[in-house]
Design an enzyme around this catalytic site. Structure first.
Site, mmCIF file in Angstrom:
data_model
loop_
_atom_site.group_PDB
_atom_site.id
_atom_site.type_symbol
_atom_site.label_atom_id
_atom_site.label_comp_id
_atom_site.label_asym_id
_atom_site.label_seq_id
_atom_site.Cartn_x
_atom_site.Cartn_y
_atom_site.Cartn_z
ATOM 1 C CG HIS A 1 18.750 10.951 -15.428
ATOM 2 N ND1 HIS A 1 17.962 11.286 -16.508
ATOM 3 C CD2 HIS A 1 18.317 9.497 -15.537
ATOM 4 C CE1 HIS A 1 16.877 10.595 -16.965
ATOM 5 N NE2 HIS A 1 16.874 9.014 -16.355
ATOM 6 C CD GLU A 2 20.151 6.847 -14.068
ATOM 7 O OE1 GLU A 2 19.010 6.191 -13.226
ATOM 8 O OE2 GLU A 2 20.299 6.953 -15.295
ATOM 9 C CG HIS B 1 14.954 6.960 -12.492
ATOM 10 N ND1 HIS B 1 13.632 7.457 -12.799
ATOM 11 C CD2 HIS B 1 16.160 6.529 -13.745
ATOM 12 C CE1 HIS B 1 13.913 7.502 -14.763
ATOM 13 N NE2 HIS B 1 14.939 7.326 -14.887
ATOM 14 C CD GLU C 1 14.514 7.815 -18.297
ATOM 15 O OE1 GLU C 1 15.218 8.807 -18.552
ATOM 16 O OE2 GLU C 1 14.287 6.738 -17.744
#
Length: 295
Positions: free
Chosen positions: A145-146, A149, A225
């Site tokens: 997930h990070e 980003h 997100e």
């Protein structure tokens, strides 16, 4: 407390540098920087609107390390540290980005964040609470997930959006201040320069337009997100990403990260009513549902 003091001192230093920059620009190019001057307003809007955002972006890794107490893993000493670094390395290579710095910060709450000035100059940090309370598969999904980003360029995109909105807020607030000042001036008022109406009108407009700008930035943050969750699902597996979000959902003591790191964390906070408009993250149940319905 030290985090708050450090953040306040950094913001103060940024404002001082921007003020000095505006003064120098005005002197060098002969621009009227007085209140009510359109040329001065435009310079103020661009320098303050974009300047503050980009300075914050360039300082984001430095600020994150100090405000969150991130310990960067330079030479992995434990099996857990070696696994973290290798997992991030593998995901970064798969995403086509430079290897981020990897770090751990002490917090009993499960959380993680990514920050940095570019896709090839980033930091990915996880909390000790996340490592203690999640399985390896779930941590892998959070790291994905990070990395999502970073690979999506979210830090730069949000900085550009914030800069544009800040610029428009400054310009329109001053224009509204001028209109308010002109409305309350009497026809026989021969005084030069803006009056009290300009300053009061600009101040109130700054606050109201600032709330609107913040709501737009937070909407974009929530949208990002969902995209980062998809990236986590692609890098680690959809079920792992769903399980990680469910684990966060079961952790009742979920807190937002401080300051600008909140927008790039994994968990986010809780909110209802009008507070939802200013949330950096969508509700976890919405994120889980989006992944479960993903084809």
């Amino acid at each position: 407390m030290m985090r708050i003091i450090l953040l306040a001192l950094t913001n103060f230093a940024v404002m001082v540098v921007l003020f000095i920059s505006m003064t120098i620009i005005g002197k060098l190019f002969g621009i009227d920087m007085s209140a009510g001057s359109m040329s001065g307003i435009l310079i103020l809007a661009v320098v303050m609107g974009f300047g503050g955002s980009f300075v914050s972006l360039l300082m984001s890794k430095w600020m994150a390390k100090r405000s969150m107490g991130v310990q960067v893993i330079e030479n992995p000493q434990t099996a857990q540290e070696r696994w973290l670094v290798e997992t991030v390395r593998r995901q970064a290579e798969k995403s086509g980005i430079g290897m981020p710095e990897v770090g751990i910060f002490y917090s009993p709450d499960p959380n993680a964040f990514a920050t940095g000035a570019s896709r090839n100059n980033a930091l990915v940090a996880v909390s000790q609470g996340l490592l203690d309370h999640m399985t390896a598969d779930e941590v892998e999904a959070v790291l994905g997930h990070e990395i999502g980003h970073v690979a999506n360029g979210d830090m730069v995109t949000q900085t550009l959006l914030q800069g544009v909105l800040n610029t428009f807020v400054i310009i329109f607030a001053r224009l509204i201040g001028m209109m308010v000042d002109n409305f309350f001036r009497s026809n026989n008022d021969e005084s030069s320069g803006p009056g009290i109406g300009y300053f009061v009108g600009s101040f109130i407009a700054d606050i109201l337009l600032g709330f609107l700008a913040t709501a737009i930035v937070m909407w974009f943050s929530r949208y990002r997100e969902f995209k980062a969750d998809i990236a986590g699902a692609d890098l680690a597996g959809r079920q792992k990403m769903i399980n990680a979000l469910k684990r966060l959902q079961s952790a009742h003591a979920v807190h937002d990260l401080p300051g600008e790191m909140a927008a790039f964390g994994i968990a986010g906070g809780l909110g209802d009513g009008l507070k939802k408009i200013f949330m950096t993250h969508p509700p976890l149940e919405d994120r889980i549902a989006a992944l479960e319905n993903m084809r």
